[in-house]
Write a protein that holds these residues in place. Structure first.
Motif, short mmCIF file in Angstrom:
data_model
loop_
_atom_site.label_atom_id
_atom_site.label_comp_id
_atom_site.label_asym_id
_atom_site.label_seq_id
_atom_site.Cartn_x
_atom_site.Cartn_y
_atom_site.Cartn_z
N GLY A 159 0.79 -1.24 0.00
CA GLY A 159 0.00 0.00 0.00
C GLY A 159 0.81 1.28 0.00
N ALA A 160 2.15 1.16 0.03
CA ALA A 160 2.97 2.38 0.13
C ALA A 160 3.01 3.12 -1.20
CB ALA A 160 4.38 2.01 0.55
N ARG A 161 3.16 4.45 -1.12
CA ARG A 161 3.40 5.24 -2.32
C ARG A 161 4.85 5.01 -2.75
NH1 ARG A 161 0.03 9.41 -3.70
NH2 ARG A 161 1.14 9.14 -5.66
N LEU A 175 36.13 -12.96 -3.35
CA LEU A 175 36.93 -12.28 -4.37
C LEU A 175 37.96 -11.32 -3.78
CD1 LEU A 175 34.34 -11.43 -7.17
CD2 LEU A 175 35.87 -13.39 -7.00
N GLY A 176 37.83 -10.97 -2.51
CA GLY A 176 38.82 -10.11 -1.86
C GLY A 176 38.90 -8.75 -2.54
N ALA A 177 40.15 -8.33 -2.87
CA ALA A 177 40.35 -7.00 -3.45
C ALA A 177 39.60 -6.85 -4.77
CB ALA A 177 41.84 -6.74 -3.66
N ARG A 178 39.54 -7.92 -5.56
CA ARG A 178 38.81 -7.82 -6.84
C ARG A 178 37.33 -7.56 -6.61
NH1 ARG A 178 40.46 -9.56 -11.79
NH2 ARG A 178 38.68 -10.89 -12.28
N GLY A 179 36.79 -8.16 -5.57
CA GLY A 179 35.39 -7.93 -5.23
C GLY A 179 35.15 -6.49 -4.82
N PHE A 180 36.05 -5.95 -3.96
CA PHE A 180 35.89 -4.56 -3.55
C PHE A 180 35.99 -3.63 -4.75
CE2 PHE A 180 37.81 -0.48 -2.52
CZ PHE A 180 36.89 0.02 -1.63
N GLU A 181 37.00 -3.84 -5.57
CA GLU A 181 37.21 -2.94 -6.71
C GLU A 181 36.02 -2.99 -7.68
OE1 GLU A 181 41.03 -4.08 -8.27
OE2 GLU A 181 42.00 -3.64 -6.36
N ALA A 182 35.51 -4.21 -7.92
CA ALA A 182 34.36 -4.32 -8.84
C ALA A 182 33.13 -3.63 -8.24
CB ALA A 182 34.04 -5.79 -9.12
N ALA A 183 32.92 -3.83 -6.94
CA ALA A 183 31.75 -3.22 -6.29
C ALA A 183 31.90 -1.70 -6.24
CB ALA A 183 31.57 -3.79 -4.89
N ALA A 184 33.10 -1.24 -5.90
CA ALA A 184 33.32 0.21 -5.80
C ALA A 184 33.21 0.88 -7.18
CB ALA A 184 34.68 0.49 -5.17
N ASP A 185 33.75 0.24 -8.21
CA ASP A 185 33.64 0.79 -9.57
C ASP A 185 32.17 0.87 -9.99
OD1 ASP A 185 36.37 0.97 -9.65
OD2 ASP A 185 36.68 -0.75 -10.96
N LEU A 186 31.42 -0.16 -9.63
CA LEU A 186 30.00 -0.18 -9.98
C LEU A 186 29.26 0.97 -9.31
CD1 LEU A 186 27.53 -1.70 -11.19
CD2 LEU A 186 27.41 -2.96 -9.06
N VAL A 187 29.50 1.13 -8.01
CA VAL A 187 28.85 2.21 -7.26
C VAL A 187 29.27 3.56 -7.82
CG1 VAL A 187 28.89 3.36 -5.01
CG2 VAL A 187 28.48 0.90 -5.14
N ASP A 188 30.53 3.69 -8.15
CA ASP A 188 31.06 4.93 -8.70
C ASP A 188 30.32 5.32 -9.98
OD1 ASP A 188 32.90 6.92 -8.18
OD2 ASP A 188 34.33 6.14 -9.62
N ARG A 189 30.02 4.33 -10.79
CA ARG A 189 29.45 4.57 -12.12
C ARG A 189 27.94 4.85 -12.05
NH1 ARG A 189 30.68 -0.21 -14.02
NH2 ARG A 189 32.70 0.51 -14.71
N CYS A 190 27.29 4.31 -11.02
CA CYS A 190 25.82 4.30 -11.00
C CYS A 190 25.22 5.44 -10.20
CB CYS A 190 25.32 2.99 -10.38
SG CYS A 190 25.51 1.56 -11.43
N ARG A 191 24.00 5.75 -10.55
CA ARG A 191 23.16 6.57 -9.68
C ARG A 191 22.56 5.58 -8.66
NH1 ARG A 191 20.60 11.45 -10.37
NH2 ARG A 191 21.46 11.63 -12.47
N CYS A 192 22.77 5.87 -7.38
CA CYS A 192 22.36 4.93 -6.32
C CYS A 192 21.11 5.46 -5.62
CB CYS A 192 23.49 4.74 -5.30
SG CYS A 192 25.01 4.13 -6.05
N LEU A 193 20.11 4.60 -5.50
CA LEU A 193 18.82 5.02 -4.96
C LEU A 193 18.22 3.93 -4.09
CD1 LEU A 193 17.52 6.14 -8.45
CD2 LEU A 193 17.95 7.75 -6.61
N THR A 194 17.35 4.33 -3.17
CA THR A 194 16.47 3.36 -2.51
C THR A 194 15.08 3.55 -3.10
OG1 THR A 194 15.95 4.91 -0.72
CG2 THR A 194 17.77 3.37 -0.34
N LEU A 195 14.35 2.46 -3.13
CA LEU A 195 12.99 2.49 -3.69
C LEU A 195 12.05 1.81 -2.71
CD1 LEU A 195 10.83 2.69 -5.98
CD2 LEU A 195 11.69 0.49 -6.82
N GLN A 196 11.11 2.60 -2.19
CA GLN A 196 10.01 1.97 -1.45
C GLN A 196 8.85 1.87 -2.43
OE1 GLN A 196 8.52 2.99 2.77
NE2 GLN A 196 7.19 4.11 1.38
N HIS A 197 8.23 0.70 -2.49
CA HIS A 197 7.15 0.57 -3.48
C HIS A 197 6.03 -0.32 -2.95
CE1 HIS A 197 8.20 -3.58 -5.05
NE2 HIS A 197 9.28 -3.29 -4.38
N GLY A 198 4.83 0.01 -3.44
CA GLY A 198 3.67 -0.78 -3.07
C GLY A 198 2.61 -0.76 -4.16
N ASP A 199 2.85 0.05 -5.18
CA ASP A 199 1.90 0.17 -6.29
C ASP A 199 2.68 -0.08 -7.58
OD1 ASP A 199 0.63 1.47 -8.59
OD2 ASP A 199 -0.83 2.25 -7.15
#
Lengths: 115, 302
Positions: free
Chosen positions: B235-237, B262-286
């Motif tokens: 029911g959330a907006r 993955l150790g350092a490779r995992g961190f680097e891949a995750a950090a590069d991904l976050v760096d590149r992306c617009r990061c958002l939270t989404l609450q949804h119900g409709d």
């Protein structure tokens, strides 16, 4: 994974440090330190841990990464850079240095070592 | 699938096995179960290769459990390389067991990627990654967006290459649960859904067939543009809010199957991904409102 902010309470670790010793951040690959919007994320390959530093903790980390300093000089820098700080500088700094110590991100050198 | 083709498929499954190309993985599947044959014929008809394919990543068999118990309570068992890593499930759950078992195989062996528990869809070359715990609504969103014209890259795994940063497609049926099944069926009458399986550990499960266009582009990776962490609240907006990148990185690491491995490779891949992306939270119900908001996401990078 851990998160450290500027308002955590804890023991006054820095007060116990010999003031003549300089504090510095351990050498870290540039790709393992990321800065976004004032926050710092550090990956420590030795432990596999990821640490998030926010607020004053992030600033102190960056300062010590650039300029090894003893605790007195560091407190002076904090006072100059963060006049808005409501906590006692030495208590805030003690908590942050304690947190960086727990993460094993700090090293200490005698003044002659870094000359 | 026409009856004659289904009969051929059943014969192949019982004998040589059938080789399925699912994204970067080749799976040789053997089964004597008709329910498995009909589900494979429905969902994977465009991904079946010649059975003489020499190399396969996973050799899987799905069959009835042996023994007396199977007489009064028939069960299905999943085998990988002829060893069975899971307890058997009721025979009616044989096909969901295949999908869940395949998830396990990929999570155990796909370490050339940073593997994140996420749905991924793509539009105009921009990938939207939706990481989330079960119940966050990522499959429902992936199904709805796919049926609105986005390309389905994956329902369960974001396979991120540490070298290129690209998401590798893994087009498989979308696993819909409980109320989401009727929601998608009613909202999108053209959706092709398999038979519903009741009383599983996740409730009622039905799989949505991935669009042919998504399957046909399975060899084309996509650059991530949006990293959106959904949370379903009845029911959330719809509420899309920026998420600080440092926190996005921690949440991404939590959602990854192999970040620590993955150790350092995992961190680097995750950090590069976050760096590149617009990061958002989404609450949804409709669903309609949420799809509209996601359709309107701007592609300009932060």
């Amino acid at each position: 994974m851990t998160t450290a902010g500027s308002t955590a309470s804890g023991a006054l670790t820095a007060a116990a440090l010999p003031s003549s010793r300089k504090l510095a951040i351990i050498p870290l690959p540039a790709r393992h330190v990321r800065q976004w919007e004032g926050d710092v994320v550090v990956f420590d390959e030795r432990s596999g841990e990821t640490h998030v530093l926010t607020g004053l903790a992030a600033d102190v980390f960056e300062r010590l990464r650039r300029v090894p300093e003893d605790i007195t000089a560091l407190a002076g820098w904090v006072d100059a850079e963060h006049p808005e700080l409501e906590l006692d500088t030495h208590i805030a700094l003690g908590n942050i240095v304690g947190e960086l110590d727990r993460h094993q991100l700090l090293q200490r050198t005698l003044p002659s070592d870094s000359a | 699938m026409p009856d004659a083709q289904l009969a051929t498929l059943q014969t192949a499954l019982r004998t040589t096995g059938v080789v399925l190309r699912i994204g970067p993985f080749l799976i040789r599947l053997r089964s004597r179960l008709e329910s498995v044959a009909s589900a494979i014929g429905l969902h994977y008809d465009r991904q079946i290769l010649a059975s003489d394919e020499a190399f396969c990543d996973f050799h899987v068999r799905l069959d009835r459990s042996a023994g007396l118990r199977g007489i009064w309570r028939p069960q299905a068992r999943f085998f990988l390389d002829e060893s069975s890593p899971f307890k058997p499930l009721p025979l009616s759950q044989a096909y969901p067991l295949f999908e869940w078992g395949l998830n396990w195989c990929i999570a155990q062996h796909g370490h050339r990627y940073l593997m994140v528990h996420a749905a991924v869809v793509e539009r105009d070359g921009h990938a939207l990654i939706l990481p989330g715990e079960p119940g966050a609504g990522k499959s429902t969103l992936a199904a709805a967006l796919t049926l609105c014209g986005w390309r389905l890259l994956s329902d369960e795994f974001a396979l991120i290459s540490p070298d290129s940063g690209l998401v590798t497609p893994l087009p498989r049926p979308v696993s819909l649960k409980n109320e989401s099944i009727e929601l998608i069926r009613n909202r999108f009458p053209e959706a092709v859904l398999g038979r519903a399986t009741h009383d599983t550990s996740k409730g009622t499960v039905a799989h949505l067939k991935p669009p042919s266009s998504s399957v046909d582009l399975a060899d084309q990776g996509s650059l991530p543009t949006w990293l959106v962490f959904p949370r379903f609240t009845r029911g959330a907006r719809t509420c899309l809010e920026p998420l600080p990148k440092a926190h996005a990185l921690l949440r991404l690491a939590d959602a990854a199957f192999n970040y620590s491995i993955l150790g350092a490779r995992g961190f680097e891949a995750a950090a590069d991904l976050v760096d590149r992306c617009r990061c958002l939270t989404l609450q949804h119900g409709d669903l309609d409102e949420t799809v509209d908001r996601l359709n309107a996401l701007p592609a300009d990078l932060p």
